[in-house]
Motif scaffolding. Structure first.
Motif, PDB file in Angstrom:
ATOM      1  N   ASP A   9       0.790  -1.404   0.051  1.00 48.56           N
ATOM      2  CA  ASP A   9       0.045  -0.112   0.096  1.00 48.56           C
ATOM      3  C   ASP A   9       1.026   1.264  -0.021  1.00 48.56           C
ATOM      4  O   ASP A   9       0.626   2.186  -0.593  1.00 48.56           O
ATOM      5  CB  ASP A   9      -1.030  -0.006   1.477  1.00 48.56           C
ATOM      6  N   VAL A  10       1.923   1.171   0.808  1.00 50.23           N
ATOM      7  CA  VAL A  10       2.902   2.502   1.156  1.00 50.23           C
ATOM      8  C   VAL A  10       4.215   2.052   1.231  1.00 50.23           C
ATOM      9  O   VAL A  10       4.528   1.239   1.962  1.00 50.23           O
ATOM     10  CB  VAL A  10       2.555   3.146   2.410  1.00 50.23           C
ATOM     11  N   LEU A  11       4.892   2.452   0.022  1.00 52.39           N
ATOM     12  CA  LEU A  11       6.282   2.231   0.148  1.00 52.39           C
ATOM     13  C   LEU A  11       6.994   3.742   0.177  1.00 52.39           C
ATOM     14  O   LEU A  11       6.698   4.527  -0.648  1.00 52.39           O
ATOM     15  CB  LEU A  11       6.758   1.413  -1.167  1.00 52.39           C
ATOM     16  N   THR A  12       7.851   3.587   1.375  1.00 54.24           N
ATOM     17  CA  THR A  12       8.653   5.119   1.658  1.00 54.24           C
ATOM     18  C   THR A  12       9.924   4.942   1.268  1.00 54.24           C
ATOM     19  O   THR A  12      10.633   3.676   1.410  1.00 54.24           O
ATOM     20  CB  THR A  12       8.353   5.552   2.888  1.00 54.24           C
ATOM     21  N   VAL A  35       5.505   3.695   9.457  1.00 51.16           N
ATOM     22  CA  VAL A  35       5.084   3.360  10.510  1.00 51.16           C
ATOM     23  C   VAL A  35       3.610   3.857  10.905  1.00 51.16           C
ATOM     24  O   VAL A  35       2.737   3.088  11.277  1.00 51.16           O
ATOM     25  CB  VAL A  35       5.874   3.893  11.840  1.00 51.16           C
ATOM     26  N   ALA A  36       3.540   5.248  10.536  1.00 46.13           N
ATOM     27  CA  ALA A  36       2.075   6.002  10.600  1.00 46.13           C
ATOM     28  C   ALA A  36       1.074   5.068   9.814  1.00 46.13           C
ATOM     29  O   ALA A  36       0.050   5.101   9.991  1.00 46.13           O
ATOM     30  CB  ALA A  36       2.253   7.487  10.246  1.00 46.13           C
ATOM     31  N   ALA A  37       1.592   4.947   8.680  1.00 48.68           N
ATOM     32  CA  ALA A  37       0.588   4.257   7.642  1.00 48.68           C
ATOM     33  C   ALA A  37       0.059   2.843   8.098  1.00 48.68           C
ATOM     34  O   ALA A  37      -1.139   2.536   7.943  1.00 48.68           O
ATOM     35  CB  ALA A  37       1.310   4.061   6.233  1.00 48.68           C
ATOM     36  N   ALA A  38       1.117   2.169   8.492  1.00 44.40           N
ATOM     37  CA  ALA A  38       1.046   0.776   9.133  1.00 44.40           C
ATOM     38  C   ALA A  38      -0.089   0.881  10.220  1.00 44.40           C
ATOM     39  O   ALA A  38      -0.996  -0.264  10.566  1.00 44.40           O
ATOM     40  CB  ALA A  38       2.149   0.121   9.660  1.00 44.40           C
ATOM     41  N   ARG A  39      -0.290   1.883  11.037  1.00 45.02           N
ATOM     42  CA  ARG A  39      -1.092   1.885  12.177  1.00 45.02           C
ATOM     43  C   ARG A  39      -2.432   2.031  11.845  1.00 45.02           C
ATOM     44  O   ARG A  39      -3.309   1.760  12.495  1.00 45.02           O
ATOM     45  CB  ARG A  39      -0.935   3.232  13.007  1.00 45.02           C
ATOM     46  N   TYR A  40      -2.625   2.502  10.545  1.00 45.76           N
ATOM     47  CA  TYR A  40      -4.041   2.441   9.731  1.00 45.76           C
ATOM     48  C   TYR A  40      -4.318   1.250   9.103  1.00 45.76           C
ATOM     49  O   TYR A  40      -5.251   1.060   8.166  1.00 45.76           O
ATOM     50  CB  TYR A  40      -4.146   3.555   8.935  1.00 45.76           C
ATOM     51  N   GLY A  41      -3.394   0.052   9.265  1.00 49.68           N
ATOM     52  CA  GLY A  41      -3.753  -1.014   8.594  1.00 49.68           C
ATOM     53  C   GLY A  41      -3.182  -1.170   7.199  1.00 49.68           C
ATOM     54  O   GLY A  41      -3.458  -2.217   6.682  1.00 49.68           O
ATOM     55  N   ARG A  42      -2.543  -0.185   6.672  1.00 50.19           N
ATOM     56  CA  ARG A  42      -1.598  -0.309   5.468  1.00 50.19           C
ATOM     57  C   ARG A  42      -0.724  -1.121   5.471  1.00 50.19           C
ATOM     58  O   ARG A  42       0.369  -1.109   6.594  1.00 50.19           O
ATOM     59  CB  ARG A  42      -1.408   1.291   5.321  1.00 50.19           C
ATOM     60  N   ALA A  60      -1.194   9.734   7.413  1.00 54.35           N
ATOM     61  CA  ALA A  60      -2.538   9.902   7.519  1.00 54.35           C
ATOM     62  C   ALA A  60      -2.826  10.453   6.155  1.00 54.35           C
ATOM     63  O   ALA A  60      -3.918   9.787   5.534  1.00 54.35           O
ATOM     64  CB  ALA A  60      -3.086  10.977   8.338  1.00 54.35           C
ATOM     65  N   LEU A  61      -1.901  11.088   5.378  1.00 54.01           N
ATOM     66  CA  LEU A  61      -2.272  11.559   3.927  1.00 54.01           C
ATOM     67  C   LEU A  61      -2.290  10.243   3.046  1.00 54.01           C
ATOM     68  O   LEU A  61      -3.240  10.198   2.080  1.00 54.01           O
ATOM     69  CB  LEU A  61      -1.264  12.648   3.467  1.00 54.01           C
ATOM     70  N   CYS A  62      -1.310   9.712   3.304  1.00 62.12           N
ATOM     71  CA  CYS A  62      -1.360   8.124   2.703  1.00 62.12           C
ATOM     72  C   CYS A  62      -2.605   7.424   2.703  1.00 62.12           C
ATOM     73  O   CYS A  62      -3.174   6.979   1.871  1.00 62.12           O
ATOM     74  CB  CYS A  62      -0.187   7.154   2.886  1.00 62.12           C
ATOM     75  N   HIS A  63      -2.949   7.283   3.882  1.00 63.91           N
ATOM     76  CA  HIS A  63      -4.324   6.624   4.318  1.00 63.91           C
ATOM     77  C   HIS A  63      -5.523   7.222   3.562  1.00 63.91           C
ATOM     78  O   HIS A  63      -6.298   6.354   3.142  1.00 63.91           O
ATOM     79  CB  HIS A  63      -4.366   6.487   5.704  1.00 63.91           C
ATOM     80  N   GLY A  64      -5.639   8.309   3.691  1.00 66.45           N
ATOM     81  CA  GLY A  64      -6.854   9.243   3.271  1.00 66.45           C
ATOM     82  C   GLY A  64      -6.747   9.062   1.599  1.00 66.45           C
ATOM     83  O   GLY A  64      -7.720   8.809   1.165  1.00 66.45           O
ATOM     84  N   LEU A  65      -5.514   9.191   0.908  1.00 69.32           N
ATOM     85  CA  LEU A  65      -5.588   9.353  -0.396  1.00 69.32           C
ATOM     86  C   LEU A  65      -5.893   7.621  -0.931  1.00 69.32           C
ATOM     87  O   LEU A  65      -6.751   7.653  -1.845  1.00 69.32           O
ATOM     88  CB  LEU A  65      -4.237   9.525  -0.912  1.00 69.32           C
ATOM     89  N   LEU A  66      -5.491   6.655  -0.174  1.00 63.54           N
ATOM     90  CA  LEU A  66      -5.637   5.438  -0.657  1.00 63.54           C
ATOM     91  C   LEU A  66      -7.026   4.895  -0.281  1.00 63.54           C
ATOM     92  O   LEU A  66      -7.738   4.159  -0.886  1.00 63.54           O
ATOM     93  CB  LEU A  66      -4.813   4.488   0.189  1.00 63.54           C
TER      94      LEU A  66
END
Lengths: 330, 330
Positions: free
Chosen positions: B16-19, B55-62, B276-282
């Motif tokens: 979902d998210v690769l940084t 880490v922040a994205a993973a907290r949203y289940g990403r 959170a931006l990654c999460h919202g956009l996804l």
């Protein structure tokens, strides 16, 4: 040190012990026996070999100072605060702009594994000591002047160290701590050459077997002491770890056994030994007593978690010496 | 992340998210409001902007991962342990021999002064990311790919970052965190040029006023957003501090106010916003809701002492959003 007694109308009193070399913040684990992978919290302490020796000497009431440099940052201020708290004159500690105060992490695996993780690459403020900024008069007048192998590892510190040694002209007690840390050198061969060069300017050399081998190419304690004498050193002190210490002043040789303690953290023990050596030489004790005192001071610090903060006073060292003596069969 | 569902017979599921970017050990004071001169003890935490966003994205289940490098040392192992503990895939974290894992100290003076002291000069392992070692397929397939300005500050990391961006060809959601830290650059002008160059490869840019001015030369929020669009960016997110956030996706513009909190430690708030931006956009939320969610996530982390360890889950963010809404006059 605020109200120092003037030695003459315009001259401050000479220092008992003036060291020159490394300073930094030791960021040490508050949990013993855990790797940095696992440790959770850290304390911060004054550190650096030459600095620790000045602290150790101050604990014996010696008027001491260290020539060194920090970053121009809050950690640098902490180091100056700590020096003053330990009674070490900080007038020769200056700040270098644009370079952080070095930090050092360690792992504490008693009894014999204490890896260090230095954050002082490619250089550090204390390697920016410049010959032209030295107070050569204070260097000449100090009863003990103490330099280290690490101070020879980089310019401009190396030239400054040699300039200081030349200014002394081997007067009084001039000590080279053979202090060899491989990570500060391009090669062991280069370290050996630089350290051996400096031996001609000093009257006392002190080091462990590894350091003696680096400096003079031999590891066997008596041969190492003889080689150090050949390089011009009057007193050679060879630390043999579990086999004790050998000291030789040309006229006689003494060997003293280690003082048995439960080691908590071996870091700082060598600097405690160094501060005690300054004290014993200044006191004019015989070589046997000096070495026993040094050994006991080192053992005491090894039995404690801290380094600079753990340096003993004379009464503490005498106490452990007395206890060690009474343990022996009569 | 142990049992990932295969997307095809031979292909692992896309992330979902690769940084891609910075990692290090944050060695942070356990006493708030004290300078490093005075602070007594420290804790250690996973840190580094790109890492915190994963880490922040993973907290949203990403399903998230970070492309970065550590030293080959116990601190490097700690960072990998911490990533796994936070549910971030560490497969793209490799070790660099002979270079210490960077450490960062900070001072915590709420509400608005949080100086950082980086020990990552002249370079750091995460700036040794090499283009030829990248998994370009994973980079292409990730739903969100996130790079930072700091990753452009040195070679080989800069070439690797550009190679990764070119491989994506602006597919999906490709984000440049304008992230400008003066100490990592020879000049602000150079930073601006390098960051502006990268804008052509991304669909989303996010930064504060200082960072926007560095990248596109203008500081006024609407002008900055317009300039970012001129550089090819579809969504421009301009963080205005106390004035809230402006976001513009060409078709519309939204401006949301800050979420009022008692700030404890502002560090990490920007990365919380990023995750959170990654999460919202996804999730495909509308821009207004996404920005409110990002703001609230950032505010939550600012109200907490830790950074990576403080990243909230979705329920926590929704709760603070609800509370903030009910505070308003109806």
């Amino acid at each position: 040190m605020d109200d120092e007694a003037p030695a003459g109308p315009d001259q401050p009193a000479a220092l008992d012990v003036l060291t020159m070399g490394r300073i930094g913040v030791d960021v040490y684990p508050l949990q013993v026996g855990r790797s940095l992978r696992e440790v959770e919290t850290f304390g911060k302490y004054l550190g650096g070999s030459a600095t620790n020796v000045a602290v150790a000497a101050a604990r014996y009431g010696r008027r001491s100072a260290v020539i060194t440099r920090t970053g121009a940052d809050p950690f640098g201020e902490f180091l100056r605060d700590a020096l003053r708290r330990f009674g070490v004159d900080d007038r020769y500690v200056t700040a270098v702009e644009g370079m952080p105060t070095p930090v050092t992490f360690c792992e504490i695996f008693p009894p014999d594994d204490f890896p260090l993780y230095f954050y002082r690459f490619p250089t550090a403020p204390d390697l920016q000591i410049r010959a032209e900024e030295l107070d050569l008069d204070a260097i000449r007048r100090a009863a003990v002047f103490w330099v280290t192998g690490t101070g020879l590892s980089q310019e401009p510190s190396r030239s400054a160290t040699l300039a200081a040694l030349r200014a002394r002209g081997r007067a009084g007690i001039t000590v080279l701590d053979l202090d060899y840390r491989p990570m500060f050198w391009a090669s062991r061969e280069l370290a050996g050459r630089r350290i051996a060069e400096a031996l001609q300017y000093v009257s006392v050399a002190v080091g462990n077997l590894e350091e003696c081998e680096t400096a003079v190419g031999v590891r066997e304690p008596r041969a190492a002491a003889a080689a150090l004498h050949d390089h011009g050193v009057d007193l050679a002190v060879v630390k043999q770890g579990p086999a004790g210490v050998l000291a030789s002043d040309r006229s006689r040789e003494v060997e003293v056994p280690p003082v048995p303690v439960d080691v908590v953290n071996g870091l700082g023990a060598g600097d405690a030994f160094g501060g005690a050596l300054c004290h014993g030489l200044l006191a004019g004790w015989d070589l046997q007593h000096t070495m026993r005192f040094c050994n006991a001071a080192g053992a005491l610090v090894a039995s404690r978690l801290a380094c600079a903060d753990a340096m003993p006073d004379a009464a503490e060292v005498e106490q452990i010496l007395g206890a060690a003596a009474s343990d022996r069969p009569v």
